[in-house]
Design a protein around this motif. Structure first.
Motif, PDB file in Angstrom:
ATOM      1  N   ILE A 158       0.830  -1.203   0.000  1.00  0.00           N
ATOM      2  CA  ILE A 158       0.000   0.000   0.000  1.00  0.00           C
ATOM      3  C   ILE A 158       0.864   1.252   0.000  1.00  0.00           C
ATOM      4  CG2 ILE A 158      -1.970  -1.132   1.085  1.00  0.00           C
ATOM      5  CD1 ILE A 158      -1.231   0.230   3.704  1.00  0.00           C
ATOM      6  N   LEU A 159       2.049   1.193   0.578  1.00  0.00           N
ATOM      7  CA  LEU A 159       2.963   2.328   0.524  1.00  0.00           C
ATOM      8  C   LEU A 159       3.344   2.619  -0.923  1.00  0.00           C
ATOM      9  CD1 LEU A 159       4.606   4.320   2.307  1.00  0.00           C
ATOM     10  CD2 LEU A 159       6.487   2.678   2.211  1.00  0.00           C
ATOM     11  N   GLN A 160       3.531   1.569  -1.694  1.00  0.00           N
ATOM     12  CA  GLN A 160       3.886   1.730  -3.103  1.00  0.00           C
ATOM     13  C   GLN A 160       2.688   2.187  -3.926  1.00  0.00           C
ATOM     14  OE1 GLN A 160       4.843  -1.834  -5.338  1.00  0.00           O
ATOM     15  NE2 GLN A 160       6.391  -0.742  -6.514  1.00  0.00           N
ATOM     16  N   GLY A 165       5.934   4.331  -3.092  1.00  0.00           N
ATOM     17  CA  GLY A 165       7.061   3.941  -2.263  1.00  0.00           C
ATOM     18  C   GLY A 165       7.968   2.961  -2.978  1.00  0.00           C
ATOM     19  N   PRO A 166       9.136   2.701  -2.410  1.00  0.00           N
ATOM     20  CA  PRO A 166      10.074   1.786  -3.052  1.00  0.00           C
ATOM     21  C   PRO A 166       9.509   0.377  -3.185  1.00  0.00           C
ATOM     22  CG  PRO A 166      10.991   2.713  -1.022  1.00  0.00           C
ATOM     23  CD  PRO A 166       9.616   3.227  -1.145  1.00  0.00           C
ATOM     24  N   TYR A 167       9.968  -0.336  -4.192  1.00  0.00           N
ATOM     25  CA  TYR A 167       9.534  -1.719  -4.403  1.00  0.00           C
ATOM     26  C   TYR A 167      10.375  -2.603  -3.502  1.00  0.00           C
ATOM     27  CZ  TYR A 167       8.059  -5.970  -6.801  1.00  0.00           C
ATOM     28  OH  TYR A 167       7.527  -7.202  -7.094  1.00  0.00           O
ATOM     29  N   PRO A 185      14.404   9.873   0.553  1.00  0.00           N
ATOM     30  CA  PRO A 185      13.310  10.787   0.196  1.00  0.00           C
ATOM     31  C   PRO A 185      12.116  10.068  -0.417  1.00  0.00           C
ATOM     32  CG  PRO A 185      15.405  11.787  -0.367  1.00  0.00           C
ATOM     33  CD  PRO A 185      15.709  10.382   0.058  1.00  0.00           C
ATOM     34  N   GLN A 186      12.340   8.979  -1.141  1.00  0.00           N
ATOM     35  CA  GLN A 186      11.213   8.247  -1.726  1.00  0.00           C
ATOM     36  C   GLN A 186      10.317   7.676  -0.637  1.00  0.00           C
ATOM     37  OE1 GLN A 186      12.236   4.969  -4.310  1.00  0.00           O
ATOM     38  NE2 GLN A 186      10.137   4.737  -5.077  1.00  0.00           N
ATOM     39  N   ALA A 190       6.416   8.978   0.012  1.00  0.00           N
ATOM     40  CA  ALA A 190       5.362   7.963  -0.045  1.00  0.00           C
ATOM     41  C   ALA A 190       4.575   7.916   1.255  1.00  0.00           C
ATOM     42  CB  ALA A 190       5.972   6.596  -0.344  1.00  0.00           C
ATOM     43  N   PHE A 191       5.271   7.951   2.383  1.00  0.00           N
ATOM     44  CA  PHE A 191       4.583   7.943   3.676  1.00  0.00           C
ATOM     45  C   PHE A 191       3.704   9.181   3.824  1.00  0.00           C
ATOM     46  CE2 PHE A 191       7.407   4.579   5.240  1.00  0.00           C
ATOM     47  CZ  PHE A 191       6.571   3.908   6.115  1.00  0.00           C
TER      48      PHE A 191
END
Length: 252
Positions: A158-160, A165-167, A185-186, A190-191
Motif C-alpha cells: 500500500i505504501l507503493q 514507495g520503493p519496491y 526521500p522516496q 510515499a509515507f
C-alpha cells in the motif's frame, strides 16, 4: 535540558510553512503561540530544546498546527494517551487491509465505503497500546504514525500503490523502525501521501528530503488517507465487516 526531538521537528515545520522567505521563525512562533493559546516562554523553550514538551502543550498545539492530536504526540516523542489511541493492534485485520481495497475502487465505490466506516459505532480501546523499543528516529516516527492509523508496518504494497514507495518487502519497511534500513526521500514522500500529510511537511518533520516531485501518487491518495484515519478506531470484527462490504461493492 530537554532531550526530545520535538524542538527540532517543530522548528523545521515552522520554517517549511513560512509564507515568504523573509518571514522569520520567530514570527511564526509568535503566531503559533497566539493561535494555540500557550505561554510564549514555554513554546520557546521547547523549540530551543531547553525543555521537553508536556501533554497539555501538545494538545493545545495540535489544532493550531492542523495536525491530528494523536499524531502530534508521536511527533513530540510522547506516548499516545489512551483517549486518543487507535485500535492497534487488531488481528487478523487492520486498516491496511481497508486501504488496499480502497486503492482499487473508483470514486463512487470509495465514497460508499467511507460512508460505511463513518456509520460504525466506535469505542476507545479498553487497554493501552504496547510500546516499542525503537529509538526516536525518522524511520520510527513514520512507523508510529502508521500505527496511529492501525496500519501494520508490514504493508509495503500500500505504501507503493498510494505513495509510490520503493519496491521492497514488508519486512524491509518494518526495519525502518529499528533503523536497520536507510530511509530515503522516496520513503518520506510515499509515507506523506499514505498518512495524509503535505510532502513538504513530512520532509520537515523527518529532516529527510527533498520531496520527490515526480512520484506517481495514487490520484485519490488524500481520500484514501482520510478513510484510513476514519477507520483507525474500528475493532477487528468491524474491520472484517468493512472488508467484506468493500469486496461486495467492488464485485457488484
Amino acid at each position: 535540558m530537554g532531550d526530545s526531538p520535538f524542538g527540532v521537528r517543530l522548528w523545521r515545520l515552522l520554517s517549511q510553512r513560512r509564507p515568504t522567505f523573509d518571514t522569520s521563525i520567530e514570527q511564526m512562533r509568535v503566531v503559533l503561540t497566539r493561535e494555540a493559546g500557550v505561554p510564549s516562554e514555554e513554546l520557546a523553550a521547547v523549540i530551543d530544546n531547553s525543555a521537553a514538551p508536556g501533554p497539555d502543550l501538545v494538545r493545545k498545539l495540535a489544532p493550531a498546527l492542523r495536525i491530528h492530536t494523536a499524531d502530534l504526540f508521536v511527533i513530540a516523542g510522547l506516548p499516545v494517551p489512551d483517549d486518543l489511541a487507535s485500535a492497534w493492534p487488531t488481528s487478523p485485520w487492520n486498516v491496511g487491509s481497508v486501504v488496499r481495497r480502497a486503492a482499487r475502487m473508483d470514486a463512487d465505490q470509495r465514497d460508499r465505503l467511507a460512508a460505511l466506516v463513518r456509520s460504525l459505532p466506535v469505542q476507545p480501546p479498553d487497554r493501552s497500546q504496547p510500546a516499542d523499543d525503537y529509538p526516536d528516529t525518522p524511520g520510527a516516527l513514520l512507523l508510529r504514525l502508521l500505527r496511529n492509523r492501525n496500519i501494520r508496518p508490514q504493508n509495503a504494497q500500500i505504501l507503493q500503490v498510494v505513495g509510490d514507495g520503493p519496491y521492497v518487502s514488508d519486512s524491509t519497511v518494518a526495519m525502518l523502525g529499528p533503523g536497520k534500513v536507510t530511509i530515503t526521500p522516496q520513503y518520506v514522500t510515499a509515507f506523506a501521501h499514505l498518512l495524509g500529510y503535505p510532502p513538504g511537511d513530512m520532509v520537515a518533520l523527518t529532516g529527510i528530503g527533498p520531496v520527490v516531485e515526480e512520484a506517481r501518487v495514487h490520484p485519490a491518495s488524500a481520500e484514501i488517507a482520510a478513510l484510513a484515519w476514519s477507520a483507525r478506531l474500528l475493532s477487528s470484527k468491524q474491520l472484517s465487516q468493512v472488508i467484506e462490504t468493500a469486496d461486495a461493492i467492488r464485485h457488484a
